[in-house]
Design an enzyme around this catalytic site. Structure first.
Site, PDB file in Angstrom:
ATOM      1  N   HIS A  99       0.833  -1.205   0.000  1.00 38.98           N
ATOM      2  CA  HIS A  99       0.000   0.000   0.000  1.00 38.98           C
ATOM      3  C   HIS A  99       0.860   1.244   0.000  1.00 38.98           C
ATOM      4  O   HIS A  99       1.944   1.268   0.570  1.00 38.98           O
ATOM      5  CB  HIS A  99      -0.931   0.025   1.218  1.00 38.98           C
ATOM      6  CG  HIS A  99      -0.227  -0.148   2.533  1.00 38.98           C
ATOM      7  ND1 HIS A  99       0.193  -1.376   3.004  1.00 38.98           N
ATOM      8  CD2 HIS A  99       0.157   0.743   3.459  1.00 38.98           C
ATOM      9  CE1 HIS A  99       0.779  -1.236   4.172  1.00 38.98           C
ATOM     10  NE2 HIS A  99       0.794   0.050   4.476  1.00 38.98           N
ATOM     11  N   HIS A 101       0.925   5.288   1.146  1.00 41.39           N
ATOM     12  CA  HIS A 101       0.323   6.314   2.003  1.00 41.39           C
ATOM     13  C   HIS A 101       0.362   7.641   1.236  1.00 41.39           C
ATOM     14  O   HIS A 101       1.427   8.028   0.728  1.00 41.39           O
ATOM     15  CB  HIS A 101       1.148   6.502   3.282  1.00 41.39           C
ATOM     16  CG  HIS A 101       1.163   5.322   4.197  1.00 41.39           C
ATOM     17  ND1 HIS A 101       0.421   5.264   5.352  1.00 41.39           N
ATOM     18  CD2 HIS A 101       1.858   4.161   4.147  1.00 41.39           C
ATOM     19  CE1 HIS A 101       0.658   4.117   5.977  1.00 41.39           C
ATOM     20  NE2 HIS A 101       1.530   3.426   5.263  1.00 41.39           N
TER      21      HIS A 101
HETATM   22  P1  5GP Z   1       2.009   0.331   7.352  1.00 36.13           P
HETATM   23  O1  5GP Z   1       2.691   0.598   8.654  1.00 36.13           O
HETATM   24  O2  5GP Z   1       1.780  -1.139   7.105  1.00 36.13           O
HETATM   25  O3  5GP Z   1       2.665   1.040   6.201  1.00 36.13           O
HETATM   26  O4  5GP Z   1       0.608   1.056   7.474  1.00 36.13           O
HETATM   27  C1  5GP Z   1      -0.584   0.400   7.711  1.00 36.13           C
HETATM   28  C2  5GP Z   1      -1.626   1.496   7.881  1.00 36.13           C
HETATM   29  O5  5GP Z   1      -2.893   0.879   7.826  1.00 36.13           O
HETATM   30  C3  5GP Z   1      -1.539   2.236   9.217  1.00 36.13           C
HETATM   31  O6  5GP Z   1      -1.340   3.620   8.965  1.00 36.13           O
HETATM   32  C4  5GP Z   1      -2.869   1.943   9.883  1.00 36.13           C
HETATM   33  O7  5GP Z   1      -3.389   3.045  10.571  1.00 36.13           O
HETATM   34  C5  5GP Z   1      -3.738   1.522   8.728  1.00 36.13           C
HETATM   35  N1  5GP Z   1      -4.749   0.526   9.070  1.00 36.13           N
HETATM   36  C6  5GP Z   1      -4.550  -0.634   9.749  1.00 36.13           C
HETATM   37  N2  5GP Z   1      -5.704  -1.328   9.853  1.00 36.13           N
HETATM   38  C7  5GP Z   1      -6.636  -0.577   9.206  1.00 36.13           C
HETATM   39  C8  5GP Z   1      -8.048  -0.772   8.980  1.00 36.13           C
HETATM   40  O8  5GP Z   1      -8.657  -1.748   9.388  1.00 36.13           O
HETATM   41  N3  5GP Z   1      -8.681   0.202   8.284  1.00 36.13           N
HETATM   42  C9  5GP Z   1      -8.041   1.310   7.807  1.00 36.13           C
HETATM   43  N4  5GP Z   1      -8.768   2.206   7.128  1.00 36.13           N
HETATM   44  N5  5GP Z   1      -6.727   1.525   8.012  1.00 36.13           N
HETATM   45  C10 5GP Z   1      -6.037   0.595   8.711  1.00 36.13           C
END
Ligand code: 5GP
Ligand code: ZN
Length: 138
Positions: A99, A101
Site C-alpha cells: 500500500h 500512504h
Molecule cells: P504500514 O505501517 O503497514 O505502512 O501502514 C498500515 C496502515 O494501515 C496504518 O497507517 C494503519 O493506521 C492503517 N490501518 C490498519 N488497519 C486498518 C483498517 O482496518 N482500516 C483502515 N482504514 N486503516 C487501517
C-alpha cells in the site's frame, strides 16, 4: 487472503471509507491518520510488498495516488503531500498487503522526515558501485 485486513476491505467484507476505485486499485482513508485525509492506496489483489507487485498495478497505484494528492490540495487545502510506502517489517510495514500512504502536509505541522547522516570518505562511491553492479552489471 482470508486473514488480510486490506483484502477484506478490498472485497467489501470489512468496512472502509473509500474515496476512489479503479479496476485494480482502491483508495480509502487510513483509520489512524497523520492528518485528516491521509489515504491508503492498495491493489485489490493481495501482494505483500512492492517487490511482488506487477508493473501495471504499480502504475495504477501511482496514478490513483496522484489523483488523491490533487484532491487533498483542492479540498483539504493541503500545502504539500508525502507519498510513502513501508516495505517489510524492518521498514515499519504493519499490514503485509502492499500500500501507498498519501499524506497531506502543512507548513506548520511540525513533522520531520527521516534523520540523515553523511558518508565516510570513499563510501558513497563504493556504495554506488555495488548498486550499479547489481542494477546494470557494470
Ligand atoms: P504500514 O505501517 O503497514 O505502512 O501502514 C498500515 C496502515 O494501515 C496504518 O497507517 C494503519 O493506521 C492503517 N490501518 C490498519 N488497519 C486498518 C483498517 O482496518 N482500516 C483502515 N482504514 N486503516 C487501517
Ligand atoms: Zn491482502
Amino acid at each position: 487472503m482470508i486473514n488480510c485486513i486490506f483484502c477484506r476491505i478490498a472485497s467489501g467484507q470489512a468496512p472502509a471509507a473509500a474515496v476512489l476505485e479503479t479496476p485494480g486499485v482502491l483508495a480509502f482513508l487510513d483509520i489512524a491518520p497523520v492528518h485528516y485525509g491521509h489515504t491508503l492506496v492498495i491493489p485489490k489483489e493481495h501482494y505483500p510488498t512492492l517487490l511482488e507487485l506487477p508493473d501495471d498495478l504499480w502504475r495504477e497505484m501511482g496514478m490513483v495516488s496522484r489523483r488523491v494528492a490533487q484532491a487533498l490540495r483542492t479540498t483539504l487545502e493541503a500545502q504539500g503531500f508525502n507519498i510513502g510506502m513501508n516495505n517489510f517489517e524492518a521498514a515499519g510495514q504493519a499490514v503485509p498487503h502492499a500500500h501507498l500512504h498519501v499524506i497531506p502536509r502543512y507548513f506548520q505541522d511540525g513533522l520531520h522526515l527521516f534523520p540523515q547522516k553523511s558518508y565516510r570518505p570513499g563510501n558513497l562511491e563504493k556504495t554506488a558501485a555495488r548498486l550499479r553492479q547489481v542494477l546494470t552489471g557494470g
